[in-house]
Enzyme design. Structure first.
Site, PDB file in Angstrom:
ATOM      1  CG  HIS A   1      -2.019   1.093   0.822  1.00  0.00           C
ATOM      2  ND1 HIS A   1      -3.606   0.644   0.355  1.00  0.00           N
ATOM      3  CD2 HIS A   1      -2.144   2.358   2.129  1.00  0.00           C
ATOM      4  CE1 HIS A   1      -4.067   1.714   0.159  1.00  0.00           C
ATOM      5  NE2 HIS A   1      -3.290   2.570   0.814  1.00  0.00           N
TER       6      HIS A   1
ATOM      7  CG  ASP B   1      -2.694   6.324   0.504  1.00  0.00           C
ATOM      8  OD1 ASP B   1      -3.713   6.123  -0.605  1.00  0.00           O
ATOM      9  OD2 ASP B   1      -2.808   5.756   1.081  1.00  0.00           O
TER      10      ASP B   1
ATOM     11  CD  GLU C   1      -7.111   3.558   1.425  1.00  0.00           C
ATOM     12  OE1 GLU C   1      -6.568   4.287   1.046  1.00  0.00           O
ATOM     13  OE2 GLU C   1      -6.959   2.312   2.509  1.00  0.00           O
TER      14      GLU C   1
ATOM     15  CG  HIS D   1     -10.869   3.663   3.587  1.00  0.00           C
ATOM     16  ND1 HIS D   1     -11.346   5.424   4.041  1.00  0.00           N
ATOM     17  CD2 HIS D   1      -9.390   4.175   3.364  1.00  0.00           C
ATOM     18  CE1 HIS D   1      -9.932   6.065   4.707  1.00  0.00           C
ATOM     19  NE2 HIS D   1      -9.662   5.152   4.460  1.00  0.00           N
TER      20      HIS D   1
ATOM     21  CG  HIS E   1      -8.971   1.320   5.899  1.00  0.00           C
ATOM     22  ND1 HIS E   1      -9.335   1.512   6.477  1.00  0.00           N
ATOM     23  CD2 HIS E   1      -8.013   0.968   5.340  1.00  0.00           C
ATOM     24  CE1 HIS E   1      -8.230   2.382   6.371  1.00  0.00           C
ATOM     25  NE2 HIS E   1      -7.166   2.002   5.923  1.00  0.00           N
TER      26      HIS E   1
ATOM     27  CG  HIS F   1      -2.529  -0.119   4.074  1.00  0.00           C
ATOM     28  ND1 HIS F   1      -3.871  -0.629   4.540  1.00  0.00           N
ATOM     29  CD2 HIS F   1      -3.355   0.668   4.654  1.00  0.00           C
ATOM     30  CE1 HIS F   1      -4.666  -0.074   3.127  1.00  0.00           C
ATOM     31  NE2 HIS F   1      -3.949   0.942   4.081  1.00  0.00           N
TER      32      HIS F   1
ATOM     33  CG  ASP G   1      -1.266   3.397   4.957  1.00  0.00           C
ATOM     34  OD1 ASP G   1      -1.564   4.265   3.455  1.00  0.00           O
ATOM     35  OD2 ASP G   1      -1.326   4.131   5.579  1.00  0.00           O
TER      36      ASP G   1
END
Ligand SMILES: *[C@@H]1O[C@H](CO)[C@@H](O)[C@H](O)[C@H]1NC(C)=O
Ligand SMILES: *[C@@H]1O[C@H](CO)[C@@H](O)[C@H](O)[C@H]1NC(C)=O
Length: 417
Positions: free
Chosen positions: A54, A56, A167, A194, A237, A258, A328
């Protein structure tokens, strides 16, 4: 005399060779100084890909320059260029990815929960598009892949294997047609939620007020459709009960892209022991997150040892075959001391080399990426085994989304068309 000198020389050469052999093998890394362990960690990552679950950075490209790639110099060290340098999470660029020897990345196509029931699906398609454009723009460094074999091929080719994960289930807008379109656009995992519930599954943050107590019946068939397609079910999540429901239903390995262990840090985003044990039965992989708030009760002092603690806890509970890395980076504002950006992955492996009871070259290669590749292959096998099955095309039951239908243009009746 001459003979003796020759013998001595011979002996010296032999000692030199055996010292080299020891330093090239996996013997006694625990006694070696940091620089030597770091070099060996880099050797391991050159031989076998490090795959991160993961990252971003695509979210930043959207929020800072509205996906205008000409304003995003990914091939420069962004810590030296504004506005990137002043951002809290400026963790990723090509020079630092190369320094960190990353071999594969699931780039996250994330859009916030506030877009649910609005334009989540089109924003997600824009994020998928920007990741594809980024990969195309830097062909010397990045190679788009959507299969397990191609991760290894890209790595052998000296490129960072680039994959896409969506995600959050809100992105698919409760539509299996959108889910299948994501797959066709190269998406190889979708996180089930999420930080909001979807109209078919519960998130971790709302565990005290679950809507479905896990997955709704339609949500369970989304898992089945993902198995049929060959897209990883990602359980980062989601609520613990959603994890259990998905593991009950999924016939393919799942991932946590993650996530960490509640047994070390008891927060809702982490995974309880009973779920980790079921993950072993399922054959999936939990990719350990670097976010200090999920690592330690004392996040300000989180360091490389905090990440090691989660990795070792999971390894000791379920074995070395089901754990990986999911940083992350660029997704959260702080990172552990010593793991500040993507250039630092080898430092984590240099630290693990100290622990010869648990880790050797082979098991570190599994942690780095071979576990994920093994699970990817098993998922692809399930897809192939299910290839005779028809796509699931039952729309979400009206009563499950009736509260949210206010911004939906219902399909007109035949006579009105
Ligand atoms: C990126 O720039 C920072 C700040 O100048 C420097 O400390 C770091 O070593 C650079 N990293 C790479 C991989 O060039
Ligand atoms: C991390 O911090 C702890 C103390 O909080 C310390 O004992 C440990 O050595 C540190 N780990 C590393 C890799 O520096």
């Amino acid at each position: 005399m001459l003979l003796q000198k020759r013998r001595l020389l011979h002996l010296v050469v032999l000692i030199g060779i055996s010292a080299q052999l020891i330093s090239a093998g996996s013997l006694h890394w625990g006694n070696r100084p940091f620089e030597e362990r770091l070099e060996h960690a880099k050797r391991i990552l050159r031989e076998s890909p490090l795959i991160d679950g993961h990252n971003d950075v695509a979210m930043d490209i959207r929020s800072v320059v509205q996906n205008r790639l000409e304003e995003f110099p990914f091939d420069q060290n962004l810590t030296e260029i504004e506005p990137w340098a002043s951002r809290m999470a400026c963790n990723t660029d090509l020079p630092r990815l190369r320094a960190g020897l990353l071999g594969g990345q699931f780039w996250s196509a994330f859009v916030p929960c506030s877009s649910q029931y609005k334009n989540a699906a089109s924003q997600t398609l824009e994020q998928i598009d920007v990741i594809h454009r980024l990969v195309k723009k830097y062909p010397d460094d990045l190679q788009f892949v959507d299969s397990a074999d191609d991760i290894l091929a890209a790595h052998a080719n000296g490129k960072i294997a680039s994959m896409i994960g969506v995600e959050g289930g809100h992105s698919m807008d409760a539509s299996l047609g959108v889910l299948r379109t994501f797959y066709n656009a190269g998406v190889r995992y979708m996180t089930i939620t999420h930080s909001c519930n979807t109209p078919w599954g519960d998130t971790a943050g709302m565990e005290d007020t679950p809507e479905f107590d896990g997955l709704s019946p339609w949500g369970k068939s989304v898992i089945g459709e993902m198995n049929r397609l060959g897209m990883f079910v990602d359980l980062a999540h989601v609520s613990a009960q959603t994890m259990r429901d998905a593991l009950e239903v999924s016939v393919a390995p799942v991932i946590f892209s993650h996530s960490n262990a509640r047994g070390v840090c008891d927060v809702h985003r982490n995974v309880p022991d009973d779920v980790l044990l079921r993950l072993r039965e399922n054959g999936g992989v939990i990719m350990v997150n670097f976010f200090p708030a999920y690592l330690s009760d004392d996040p300000n002092s989180a360091n490389i040892s905090s990440v090691v603690e989660h990795i070792n806890y999971i390894r000791d509970l379920i074995g070395e075959d089901y754990v990986g890395i999911g940083s992350d980076f660029n997704g959260v504002p702080f990172f552990p001391i010593g793991l500040e950006d993507v250039s630092k992955y080898p430092h984590l492996f240099a630290e693990l080399l100290l622990d010869e009871e648990r880790w050797n070259d082979e098991s570190l290669k599994k942690l780095a990426g071979l576990n994920l590749i093994r699970a990817f292959r098993e998922m692809e096998k399930v897809r192939d085994d299910l290839s005779g099955m028809s796509p699931f095309d039952e729309p979400i039951p009206r009563e499950d989304i009736v509260d949210h239908l206010d911004c939906v243009n219902e399909w007109p009746k035949p006579k009105e068309l």
